[in-house]
Design a protein around this motif. Structure first.
Motif, PDB file in Angstrom:
ATOM      1  N   VAL A  78      41.088  49.264  46.808  1.00 49.29           N
ATOM      2  CA  VAL A  78      40.689  48.449  45.648  1.00 49.29           C
ATOM      3  C   VAL A  78      39.220  48.611  45.277  1.00 49.29           C
ATOM      4  O   VAL A  78      38.770  48.041  44.279  1.00 49.29           O
TER       5      VAL A  78
ATOM      6  N   THR B  90      37.866  47.616  41.639  1.00 47.30           N
ATOM      7  CA  THR B  90      37.058  46.394  41.594  1.00 47.30           C
ATOM      8  C   THR B  90      35.759  46.634  40.835  1.00 47.30           C
ATOM      9  O   THR B  90      35.375  45.833  39.967  1.00 47.30           O
TER      10      THR B  90
ATOM     11  N   ASP C 173      36.531  46.898  37.134  1.00 47.43           N
ATOM     12  CA  ASP C 173      36.849  45.622  36.494  1.00 47.43           C
ATOM     13  C   ASP C 173      35.619  44.745  36.342  1.00 47.43           C
ATOM     14  O   ASP C 173      35.442  44.055  35.324  1.00 47.43           O
TER      15      ASP C 173
ATOM     16  N   VAL D 260      39.734  40.151  38.258  1.00 49.68           N
ATOM     17  CA  VAL D 260      39.807  41.496  38.844  1.00 49.68           C
ATOM     18  C   VAL D 260      41.256  41.749  39.249  1.00 49.68           C
ATOM     19  O   VAL D 260      41.953  40.845  39.706  1.00 49.68           O
TER      20      VAL D 260
END
Length: 207
Positions: free
Chosen positions: A42, A46, A49, A57
């Protein structure tokens, strides 16, 4: 399932596998496996976002992404000893995850109607940052910085291809396929055939 959700799920799964493989090389425990897998899975999304001010997120809005990463870590924890050349597996799995993550960044930026430069940068960041975080935390030489590797170059090329395909056709599925294809072909060519850009070679200073 939307195109973006599919890309995020696929990149989370494959990047998590690479994170767990790096954890196996570092001989971590099961919690360490899960942490590195999740960080890798992620990390790029992350950063993407947060920079695009996307709320929430992606993995906070849907915690299933974390569960998938943990499941991948568990799988590798028990099967990694059976794999003879874990580094080779790592390189090729990373190339697939990388080629999925770059269009994930491109597609989201296009969907948010970002300008060309931001579309391209989001593709590069989404593709590169998860693996970079993984390698730095595990004290590995980051793949993104290895001499002669086509990594950022592949992400840049794929993102540019995706952007121009969107300008020409407006077809998001075609954007996804063309971006992923261009990214992976360059990365795979670097791994299989040694494709690379010229590297800087210093010269002694003139008197």
């Amino acid at each position: 399932m939307t195109t973006l959700a599919f890309l995020d799920y696929a990149s989370v799964l494959v990047f998590a596998l690479t994170g767990a493989l790096v954890a196996s090389r570092a001989q971590l425990d099961l919690i360490g496996f899960a942490f590195i897998a999740c960080l890798t899975a992620v990390g790029g999304g992350t950063i993407r976002d947060v920079l695009l001010n996307r709320d929430p997120v992606f993995w906070i809005g849907n915690p299933n992404y974390i569960m998938i990463a943990c499941a991948a870590a568990l799988l590798i924890f028990f099967t990694a000893p059976l794999v003879e050349s874990r580094y080779r597996w790592l390189l090729w799995l990373d190339s697939f995850a990388f080629a999925i993550a770059v269009p994930a960044g491109v597609v989201l930026a296009i969907d948010m109607q970002q300008p060309a430069l931001i579309v391209v940068l989001m593709g590069i960041l989404t593709g590169c940052m998860g693996g970079l975080l993984r390698d730095v935390v595990c004290n590995e030489v980051p793949l993104v910085l290895k001499q002669g590797e086509l990594y950022v170059t592949a992400a840049l090329t794929g993102a540019l291809v995706g952007f121009w395909v969107n300008v020409a056709t407006g077809d998001i599925k075609l954007v996804m396929i063309s971006c992923a294809g261009a990214t992976w072909i360059l990365r795979a060519g670097s791994l299989a055939f040694g494709w690379q850009l010229p590297t800087y070679r210093s010269r002694p200073p003139r008197m």
